[in-house]
Write an enzyme that holds these catalytic residues in place. Structure first.
Site, short mmCIF file in Angstrom:
data_model
loop_
_atom_site.label_atom_id
_atom_site.label_comp_id
_atom_site.label_asym_id
_atom_site.label_seq_id
_atom_site.Cartn_x
_atom_site.Cartn_y
_atom_site.Cartn_z
N ILE A 230 -89.21 43.14 17.97
CA ILE A 230 -90.67 43.06 16.78
C ILE A 230 -90.72 44.57 16.33
O ILE A 230 -90.31 45.60 16.53
CB ILE A 230 -92.20 43.50 17.73
CG1 ILE A 230 -92.16 42.18 18.46
CG2 ILE A 230 -92.52 43.69 17.46
CD1 ILE A 230 -92.64 42.15 19.36
N GLU B 95 -91.72 47.43 14.61
CA GLU B 95 -93.13 48.33 15.41
C GLU B 95 -93.52 48.58 13.38
O GLU B 95 -94.40 49.91 13.05
CB GLU B 95 -93.29 48.37 16.10
CG GLU B 95 -92.04 49.52 16.42
CD GLU B 95 -91.22 49.20 17.93
OE1 GLU B 95 -91.16 50.23 18.75
OE2 GLU B 95 -91.13 48.07 17.25
N ASP C 299 -104.23 34.65 -21.80
CA ASP C 299 -105.44 34.46 -22.89
C ASP C 299 -104.82 35.10 -23.77
O ASP C 299 -104.56 36.06 -24.54
CB ASP C 299 -106.71 35.34 -22.57
CG ASP C 299 -108.19 34.71 -23.06
OD1 ASP C 299 -107.78 33.30 -23.12
OD2 ASP C 299 -108.32 35.56 -23.26
N ASP D 60 -109.06 38.66 -20.19
CA ASP D 60 -110.31 39.25 -20.29
C ASP D 60 -111.73 38.87 -20.59
O ASP D 60 -112.89 39.73 -20.82
CB ASP D 60 -110.27 40.23 -21.28
CG ASP D 60 -110.44 39.80 -23.14
OD1 ASP D 60 -110.36 38.28 -23.04
OD2 ASP D 60 -111.05 39.86 -23.87
N ASP E 135 -112.15 33.35 -18.27
CA ASP E 135 -110.24 33.16 -16.91
C ASP E 135 -111.08 33.79 -16.27
O ASP E 135 -109.84 33.71 -15.31
CB ASP E 135 -109.84 34.62 -18.35
CG ASP E 135 -110.10 34.77 -19.21
OD1 ASP E 135 -109.02 33.55 -19.85
OD2 ASP E 135 -109.97 35.02 -20.02
#
Length: 607
Positions: free
Chosen positions: A241, A243, A285, A591, A595
């Protein structure tokens, strides 16, 4: 609007432990305590605590900044209650209140128009429309989209010009913006790094389980003791593992967040930084994002010539070109005449904000564009009006579709008129060219109409200018009958200067850029071509076409489409989910309220 409870610092701290990798490390720490290897167990716990502390500090700071920004947008509204005018905070508005709508006001609730005097509302944040919408009291079909409800105003939008009254019909969750806010609460989207960690954790667990179970069984069969083998496999499992990984990862992400803050970007969640590097598609956008949401006169057709006007936004500076060559506007009488009409008929105010170092407007954006154009040509309205006394004015009306003024200039009454070309051309009997007025021939009329169509197909909003010399003092219908046509103005929402380069860099980095907007198809395609988003061979889809497509058909089509026009917030959400269904990591930038849902649903939301 009802909001989710503010997350406490304790909650943010505990959330840092919500990861399969952390669960594995906690299990390893517990196992080490069982084996009495306390020093190793405490090291793992220290790593996890340090990791959680860094994440909490970073995300807590971002949350505090966002809360401070939120407090800046609290507004008040003027209402009529019990027959008296009063001003109240917008959160105290209730159905039945009568809103007083004035130029520059932010609308506090959804309301039905009772009275409209040339009332225009900027709904770009809600619908993506770049041009202010004219509002009236007329009854309309109730089964229409938000953008087509001309007798309603909506919370979160702004009055561009005119004034009026409206009766509040919906507040909070019942408003259009409220319904979007409610939908946001049901949306969930995991950051790509979270999925990667989950995948890595699964591999670690499977690997550890396979190796330790095989080794444990082998040891027991070989005659080893149960306690000896248990200690061996636990030690082996812990050695597998990683760590140190969480702390290394957190420090790398925190460094990224710090670098972003130096570029004025606020990172809400630590792991979002990594998604920046994984993005395969960037959905942008249009209005207010890749454009400045500032209307600009770009083309002027006058005297049979097409002039190109330079400049960005509302700054009154920019060169004039004819056939690609820079020219002096003063040398072209038809151009100076169109500048004079623009200065006299446009009522919008343009001011320079010293604090923000930006040009701001008060009034209709289209009239502001004409006002800026007149300044580029060399006219100053204030100075012009000192020698040209205003006698009479007819404000723009959605029925007449033009705005007219009469000014006294050198003892004569001069009529300046701007409006919709299809209406203005019907009022014109002459044309102005080379400093002279002459009867407009059918061939000349065909040429003007052809240029009008060309400008429209180029994505421009087109305004016509006309004039009349020595008219009466009163503006009546007969006063505007025998006019002289002067010019056509091609107006568009100006592209941000840095967009083309940003698009080029995104393409070079292997990312696709697509544009999703509520604006009309012709306008959207024109802006996308200028930005380098729409290229030869690309396709465009409209909201109406999206409605008729299944999720599977849409997912197949997305590879070729770079512009999505006339879409609603629901369409935007559908598109984001379709890209994710294709297995692509998508970033969404926007903005406006329209959206919101797609920003939350995307792998990376940039607001």
């Amino acid at each position: 609007l009802k909001e989710a409870a503010q997350e406490s610092h304790i909650s943010i701290f505990l959330r840092q432990f919500q990861s399969p990798l952390i669960y594995i490390l906690l299990a390893a720490s517990a196992a080490l305590f069982v084996l009495r290897d306390n020093s190793e167990a405490f090291i793992i716990l220290f790593v996890l605590l340090f990791n959680a502390t860094v994440g909490t500090v970073q995300e807590g700071k971002a949350q505090n900044i966002l809360r401070a920004l939120k407090n800046l947008v609290e507004t008040e509204a003027a209402v009529i209650r019990d027959g008296r005018e009063t001003v109240v905070p917008d959160k105290e508005i209730v159905p039945g209140d009568i809103l007083l709508l004035q130029e520059g006001n932010k609308i506090a609730a959804d309301a039905r128009i009772m009275l409209s005097h040339n009332l225009k509302v900027d709904e770009a944040a809600l619908t993506g429309e770049s041009i202010p919408v004219h509002k009236s009291e007329e009854v309309i079909n109730k089964d229409v989209s938000t953008s087509d409800q001309k007798n309603m105003v909506f919370k979160g939008t702004n009055v561009s010009t005119g004034n009026g009254k409206a009766i509040v019909v919906a507040t909070g969750a019942q408003s259009v913006i409220g319904s979007i806010a409610q939908k946001l609460t049901s949306l969930e989207s995991d950051i790509p790094l979270k999925d990667s960690i989950r995948y890595l954790s699964r591999i670690i667990v499977i690997t550890v389980a396979c190796i330790t179970s095989t080794l444990f069984t082998w040891g027991i069969v070989a005659g080893k003791g149960l306690q000896e083998m248990f200690g061996t496999v636990i030690g082996l499992a812990i050695s597998i593992i990683p760590e140190g990984l969480p702390i290394v990862m957190t420090l790398v992400l925190a460094t990224g967040v710090w670098r972003m803050s130096k570029r004025n970007a606020l990172v809400k969640k630590l792991q979002a930084v990594e998604a920046l590097g994984q993005a395969q598609v960037i959905a942008v956008d249009k209005t207010g994002t890749i454009t400045k949401n500032e209307m600009v006169v770009k083309e002027v057709y006058a005297g049979g010539k097409m002039f190109t006007i330079g400049g960005i936004g509302y700054e009154p500076a920019g060169m004039v070109q004819l056939d690609g060559n820079r020219v002096n506007p003063a040398e072209y009488l038809e151009l100076t005449c169109s500048g004079k009409i623009s200065a006299l008929s446009a009522r919008a105010q343009i001011v320079f904000n010293e604090r923000n170092k930006e040009w701001k407007i008060s009034g209709d954006p289209t009239e502001a564009a004409l006002q800026v154009f007149s300044k580029k040509i060399g006219f100053d309205r204030e100075e012009l009006e000192r020698t040209s006394h205003l006698i009479s004015e007819m404000p723009f009306d959605y029925k007449t579709k033009y705005h007219a003024t009469i000014h006294e200039i050198k003892g004569k009454n001069f009529l300046a008129l701007t409006g919709a070309p299809e209406v203005v051309l019907q009022l014109c009997k002459k044309v102005y060219s080379d400093g002279k007025e002459k009867d407009i021939s059918s061939a000349e009329l065909v040429r003007v109409e052809a240029m009008y169509s060309k400008l429209l197909s180029g994505g421009f909003r087109v305004i016509a200018a006309a004039m009349a010399d020595n008219v009466g003092k009163n503006l009546e219908e007969k006063t505007t009958q025998n006019l002289t046509f002067v010019a056509l103005f091609g107006i568009e929402d100006s592209l941000r200067l840095e967009v083309r380069e940003a698009t080029r860099l995104a393409h070079e980095s292997g990312m696709r850029v697509v544009m999703i907007t509520g604006d009309h198809g012709i306008t959207a395609k024109s802006i996308a071509e200028q930005a380098g988003i729409f290229r030869e061979g690309d396709e465009m889809l409209s909201g109406a076409e999206l409605d008729g497509m299944s999720d599977e058909d849409l997912a197949k089509k997305l590879g070729k489409v770079t512009v999505f026009a006339r879409v609603t917030p629901e369409h935007k959400l559908k598109l984001i989910q379709a890209y994710k269904h294709r297995g692509e990591i998508i970033a969404m930038t926007g903005d406006g309220v329209n959206d919101d849902m797609s920003l939350v649903a995307a792998d990376l939301g940039v607001a």
